[in-house]
Design an enzyme around this catalytic site. Structure first.
Site, mmCIF file in Angstrom:
data_model
loop_
_atom_site.group_PDB
_atom_site.id
_atom_site.type_symbol
_atom_site.label_atom_id
_atom_site.label_comp_id
_atom_site.label_asym_id
_atom_site.label_seq_id
_atom_site.Cartn_x
_atom_site.Cartn_y
_atom_site.Cartn_z
ATOM 1 N N GLY A 45 40.585 48.895 27.765
ATOM 2 C CA GLY A 45 41.053 47.504 27.694
ATOM 3 C C GLY A 45 41.756 47.127 26.396
ATOM 4 N N PRO B 95 40.783 52.985 21.484
ATOM 5 C CG PRO B 95 39.630 54.953 22.001
ATOM 6 C CD PRO B 95 39.425 53.504 21.692
ATOM 7 C CG ASP C 271 41.506 45.420 31.111
ATOM 8 O OD1 ASP C 271 40.627 45.595 31.973
ATOM 9 O OD2 ASP C 271 42.218 46.333 30.663
HETATM 10 O O1 PMV Z 1 41.360 52.033 33.707
HETATM 11 P P1 PMV Z 1 41.574 50.586 33.818
HETATM 12 O O2 PMV Z 1 40.856 49.807 32.820
HETATM 13 O O3 PMV Z 1 43.041 50.230 33.913
HETATM 14 O O4 PMV Z 1 40.852 50.108 35.154
HETATM 15 C C1 PMV Z 1 41.442 49.978 36.389
HETATM 16 C C2 PMV Z 1 40.455 49.429 37.370
HETATM 17 C C3 PMV Z 1 40.899 49.581 38.797
HETATM 18 O O5 PMV Z 1 39.854 49.092 39.624
HETATM 19 C C4 PMV Z 1 41.143 51.037 39.134
HETATM 20 C C5 PMV Z 1 42.182 48.805 39.073
HETATM 21 C C6 PMV Z 1 42.038 47.288 39.029
HETATM 22 O O6 PMV Z 1 43.086 46.631 38.859
HETATM 23 O O7 PMV Z 1 40.941 46.743 39.208
#
Ligand code: PMV
Length: 325
Positions: free
Chosen positions: A110, A104, A155
């Protein structure tokens, strides 16, 4: 010739947001994938079609929609990834790009990172070059800069390597060998959120209450270390407890959401070993760590509480490609 590449999505097991302040995060590839097929065209355009019902063609900078929303912005990162990979190979050519995604979008799993990684790898193979993992991460991060402005690269790294990574800060990660399976149920609230905005809201809180927030950040650093030890010892019960504490710390940062908390409580009441939001918060997804016996029950509870449950496990492989014909 056609080449297909497949890359996994991800969940953050421990340490999101605190990673922005230098504390380690643990990220795991999940068995949900984006698959991208590329083949040569006779012209210089990029034709993109996806199972999400979007189809269009880029002829240089002009986007011509064929099906679905006429939104150039959604497909622009795909064009950036393709052009970055082609430029790295000093090639100029048109491609048909076909995307099949089972991740999704925009809920922290990711999807855009996995897509970029798969596309770059597939283009490399189509043109007879096997990019190294480091090259794939660097090339696919270009598109993420368009999506996330300041991407941490988390990611792309996990979609490329698979398994579990300890992520310290930008481009600084190590692999974590975890022998045991990590059975999860993901609960998707379906609420789309913006990672950049969530990160900024935490920064505002940290500037306003530095003594309080810095203590929370330090506690999260200890929590990450204990979680890494629990994973090394395959102690999922201890990991579950630490995930619960992690959710509490994320609530303190103000990044949870009523819908996430509802799913977390439903999972815990129905036998989850631990449950927490995953990713940026403010909507998006939560994860529940379960035993194999309790997984169905937790799945049902998340559904009943209004979430979209997804069974997920560790993906052992990162991105890989094959020739279709
Ligand atoms: O929700 P996501 O997968 O975009 O995760 C962001 C993770 C954070 O720690 C909030 C931001 C980052 O760049 O690490």
């Amino acid at each position: 010739m056609k080449v297909t590449a497949r890359a996994p999505g991800k969940i953050i097991l421990i340490g999101e947001h605190f990673v922005v302040y230098g504390k380690p995060a643990v990220v795991m590839a999940i068995n949900r994938y984006v698959q991208v097929t590329v083949e040569d065209r006779n012209d210089h355009s990029l034709h993109i079609s996806s199972n999400l019902g979007i189809e269009g063609t880029f002829v240089k900078e002009t986007y011509k929609p064929i099906k679905g929303i006429a939104n150039k912005r959604i497909l622009e990162p795909i064009k950036i990834s393709a052009e970055t990979a082609l430029n790295a190979l000093k090639e100029k050519r048109g491609l048909n790009i076909t995307i099949q995604s089972r991740i999704p979008m925009a809920v922290g799993l990711g999807s855009s990172g996995a897509l970029a990684v798969a596309l770059v790898s597939a283009i490399g193979k189509l043109l007879g070059k096997k990019f190294t993992n480091e090259e794939i991460i660097a090339l696919s991060t270009e598109a993420e800069k368009f999506v996330h402005i300041f991407p941490s690269g988390i990611d792309q790294a996990i979609s490329t390597w698979g398994e579990v990574l300890i992520f310290k800060k930008k481009e600084d990660f190590t692999r974590l060998e975890v022998a045991s399976d990590i059975p999860l149920v993901i609960g998707n609230t379906g609420i789309i959120r913006n990672t950049g905005k969530m990160v900024s809201s935490v920064r505002r809180k940290q500037v306003k209450f530095p003594e309080i927030m810095n203590s929370v950040i330090n506690a999260a650093g200890h929590l990450s270390q204990k979680s890494i030890d629990a994973l090394k010892n395959n102690d999922l019960f201890r990991l579950g407890e630490l995930m619960d504490i992690n959710h509490g710390l994320l609530m303190t940062l103000g990044v949870s959401h009523e819908a996430l908390d509802k799913l977390v409580y439903a999972a815990k009441k129905n036998g989850a070993l631990g449950a927490k939001l995953t990713g940026a918060g403010g909507g998006g997804c939560m994860i529940a760590l379960t035993t194999l016996e309790k997984r169905e029950k937790v799945f049902g509870a998340i559904h009943k509480a209004g979430g979209i449950p997804i069974i997920a496990e560790k993906a052992h492989r990162g991105v890989y490609c094959w020739i279709d014909d």
